[in-house]
Design an enzyme around this catalytic site. Structure first.
Site, short mmCIF file in Angstrom:
data_model
loop_
_atom_site.label_atom_id
_atom_site.label_comp_id
_atom_site.label_asym_id
_atom_site.label_seq_id
_atom_site.Cartn_x
_atom_site.Cartn_y
_atom_site.Cartn_z
CG ASP A 208 6.51 66.46 43.67
OD1 ASP A 208 5.71 65.84 42.89
OD2 ASP A 208 7.32 66.00 44.51
CB THR A 209 5.77 73.01 43.67
OG1 THR A 209 7.04 73.54 43.09
CG2 THR A 209 5.91 72.59 45.01
#
Lengths: 404, 399
Positions: free
Chosen positions: A174-175
């Protein structure tokens, strides 16, 4: 007063979960004023649960996961199912530079907050829409989270042990999407700085991860080859692996890249007989006889701690590092000296150790992060000070659950 | 015609392999003018790493190099000697940004440290990408992707349960963690460029590859930093990675509406309406008993069917796609995620493009990766070198 690179940049953040919030966390650490627009009516689920911890948290102001990826931000509560709230959101956009959102494609348009509508409010607005597989195409309405982005992208397929199951890796998927979003927003800010023009950015999370496996995709487009999982191994280097050390669940990685390093490695481990075996005479034979080589290297590493192996091999000029677990990171002397961790004070969680920014800028010192906002913590500042709404009017908006 | 987002930005790249080259590629693909400096004769190490076209090693036919160096100009230069250093400094004067990945101290030894470079070009933004950063006890340590990925903690965290077998922590596939460092470096570089504007002063950016990855896994790391037993406390969750008839799928269903969609996907079995499935907490408690029932259904269905049918009901499901699945996907075809680029030595090949569609300043492939020293003439002539001087520099191995 210290100057940050994005001083004066205001970001309206409609994102939730991890990817979007990490993008705005990066912008916030660079000095942007990030206003998270959220609502009790539709809580960011990280205020309640996470894929890592399950549904174990207290109330919405006690989520450590939410705190850790929403540092330095402000919170405004707006119930976007109300027309008045949409008006206020537009007024806020008018006073801002960047809008970012990760609702399912089409939702912002239905709310009256699509790019066209926001451009009317603020002609040079930069808006980034992040979605699972992009805002166009037959699958545009599909939804996803980090593990599905990793799955779709092709990266999970090549991650994991040889002949083992694939791995969708960690929340860092996600990051990674968030970092990509921050990059695209910054490029658009530079374009706007030069031309005065804003624009819309459509980001596909799954494509963001595919880009990080570009060489693997090239192998397919060039040679028609589907790359399989390769564990910790390398196409050329051997030894190149993760080896057990003294202690439970302690490991070290070693990578030997050429003949000089191989000789240095052999010397460093005091040259047991096997290092002279013909099986390991050159890079190609070492690569070919990897299982036997790995077994012998592991015999040596097992007699030492992970840090001992690193010290001995790095002194000899060979790449070796422990496999850090989460609890080793705060204790590591190098990371301590670098100061990658910082402490914030959160009104409901208390003192909490968090991770700082991924870079050091010489002229703009690391911003000491502030804890994540309580829900609606900055309603008065945003509605009153920024938008000039009177105290009475704000109270009425709260009563009517527009500000909620 | 649309302009490029980073038109007019001049970047000097002195990097090899993945990290720095990927960061500079991101800038080049959005219109920055990037001059890549490579070692004479051998060039960037990525040129000698696969995948090679038809598996035949060739320094102009490495897929790794071709992908990571689109839209750049390429020169060869050895800045270690005095003639090479003079040219390097001229390029630094020309540049807005220098991205370099040499071991800490190397640039200083070459007389090219930031302290000196900022004297000759005060507006220079210098981005240094190294394994452990410019300071601290490990600054001189070596590390490849394997080492850095593991040193970041990421190998010890995973969504995937260790399914018997090999418990050795494992790195992310390919060079993912090295791409990460390049991407992080590019973010910091653009922020510094924005701050600088057209005529401000520059700065030095220190990117530690290890910290770039630590920052990404901040939630896991903060959890452990605040509670050493955090990992052990995790609760089970239904779904996740599961084998299916023709591969693997990933299904996410903790929230009530996602669970209801999953139940529809698996043909609404009776057990799904029992007390054990009452709510998120109950399902989490009973994961050991419920999970095999879901997996049994998955094993009878194909990954594409699970993906599309699951999504149809609103369940975040995905197939574990191989490279060919990604390339052949109708979604990616529709979005034009792959684009063909013609290269003089490697021919016409299909490349992944970018995940962002910028409405005013789209991603563009103006040129393929440079052949080794391919722009020596144009770049060095631009610096005022004559043909004779270039011949001499080549003779002496400077370029």
């Amino acid at each position: 007063m210290e100057e940050y690179p994005l001083d004066g940049v205001r970001v309206v953040d409609f994102t939730w979960a991890w990817a979007g919030p990490y993008a705005t966390l990066l912008l916030a650490m660079l000095g942007a004023e990030v206003i998270k627009v959220e609502s009790q009516q539709r809580l960011d689920h990280t205020r309640l649960r996470s894929l890592m911890t399950g549904p174990t948290m207290g109330g919405p102001n006690q989520s450590t996961v939410f705190n850790d990826i929403n540092l330095n931000k402000l919170s405004l509560t707006l119930n976007l199912t109300r027309a008045r709230a949409i008006d206020i959101a537009k007024r806020l956009v008018k006073a801002s530079d960047v809008v970012i959102q990760n609702m399912r494609p089409g939702v912002m348009e239905r709310l009256g907050l699509g790019y066209e509508a926001l451009r009317e409010a603020k002609p040079d607005i930069i808006m980034l829409s992040s979605s699972a597989v992009g805002a166009t195409g037959p699958e545009k309405t599909y939804v996803g989270y980090a593990p599905t982005f990793a799955a779709q992208s092709g990266l999970a397929y090549v991650s994991g042990h040889i002949n083992g199951p694939p791995s969708t890796l960690t929340g860092a998927i996600d990051t990674r999407v968030g970092t990509t979003a921050a990059f695209a927003i910054l490029a658009a800010l530079i374009y706007r700085q030069r031309t005065g023009k804003g624009q819309h950015i459509d980001l596909s999370s799954s494509e963001a991860i595919s880009c990080l496996a570009g060489d693997m995709l090239m192998d397919y487009t060039m040679n028609g080859r589907v790359r399989e999982r390769d564990g910790n191994s390398d196409e050329v280097m051997a030894p190149h692996g993760c080896y057990p050390c003294q202690g439970e669940d302690h490991w070290v990685t070693i990578a030997v890249s050429d003949e000089e390093e191989w000789r240095a490695f052999c010397n460093a481990i005091s040259g047991p007989d096997w290092t002279n075996d013909r099986m390991f005479a050159d890079a190609a034979s070492r690569r070919q006889n990897r299982p036997e080589l790995d077994r012998l290297v592991a015999e040596w590493t097992r007699q030492h701690t992970d840090y001992e192996v690193m010290d001995v091999l790095q002194s000899a000029g060979v790449a070796a590092t422990p496999t850090f677990s989460g609890s080793m990171i705060p204790r590591d002397p190098h990371l301590k000296e670098r100061g990658i961790l910082a402490e914030v004070e959160h009104p409901e969680i208390g003192k909490r150790t968090v991770v700082g920014p991924p870079w050091r800028l010489s002229a703009t010192p690391t911003r000491i992060p502030r804890a994540a906002p309580l829900i609606g913590e900055h309603n008065q500042y945003v509605l009153g000070e920024l938008l000039g709404i009177s105290r009475d009017e704000i109270e009425r908006l709260v009563e009517e659950e527009v500000v909620y | 015609m649309n302009q490029a987002a980073l038109a007019g930005v001049r970047v000097l790249e002195y990097c090899q392999m993945v990290c720095g080259p990927y960061g500079a590629k991101l800038l080049a693909d959005l219109g920055a003018e990037v001059i890549k400096v490579e070692k004479p004769v051998t060039g960037d190490q990525a040129r000698s790493r696969g995948p090679f076209l038809h598996d035949i090693p060739h320094q102009e036919r490495s897929g790794l190099f071709l992908y990571l160096n689109t839209n750049k100009y390429g020169v060869t230069l050895d800045p270690a000697g005095s003639a090479g250093k003079v040219i390097f400094l001229e390029l630094v004067k020309w540049a807005d940004v220098l991205i370099e990945d040499t071991a800490p101290g190397t640039m200083e030894r070459l007389g090219l440290g930031y302290g000196y470079l900022k004297e000759i070009n005060p507006s220079l933004i210098m981005t240094s990408i190294t394994p452990f950063g410019q300071t601290g006890p490990y600054r001189g340590y070596k590390a490849h992707h394997l080492n850095i990925y593991h040193a970041s903690g990421q190998a010890s965290f995973s969504f995937t349960q260790k399914q018997g077998g090999d418990a050795t922590p494992v790195k992310g596939g390919g060079y993912v963690g090295d791409y990460d460092a390049g991407l992080s470096g590019a973010v910091a570089t653009l922020a510094a460029l924005y701050k600088r504007g057209p005529d401000g002063t520059g700065q030095h950016i220190d990117v530690s590859r290890q910290e770039a990855l630590i920052s990404l896994d901040r939630v896991d790391i903060s959890a452990s930093a605040n509670d050493p037993n955090a990992t052990a406390r995790r609760r089970g969750m239904l779904g996740g990675l599961m084998p299916c008839k023709d591969g693997y799928v990933m299904v996410i269903a903790p929230q009530q509406h996602q669970w209801e969609a999953l139940v529809k996907l698996i043909d609404n079995p009776e057990w799904a309406h029992s007390e054990k499935c009452r709510d998120e907490w109950a399902r989490s408690e009973n994961v050991a008993e419920l999970q095999p029932l879901i997996e049994e259904w998955m094993l009878r269905h194909n990954k594409d069917e699970i993906y599309h049918r699951g999504q149809y009901f609103g369940c975040p499901a995905a197939a574990i796609n191989s490279a060919s699945d990604v390339y052949d996907s109708s979604q990616e075809k529709h979005r034009g995620f792959f684009a063909e680029i013609e290269h003089t030595e490697a021919g016409r090949l299909s490349y992944p493009t970018a995940s962002y569609r910028l409405s005013e300043t789209p991603w563009r492939a103006n040129r393929a990766a440079p052949v080794l020293g391919g722009h020596n003439d144009s770049v060095y002539r631009g610096l005022g070198r004559s043909e004779e001087e270039l011949a001499e520099l080549k003779e002496r191995g400077v370029i």
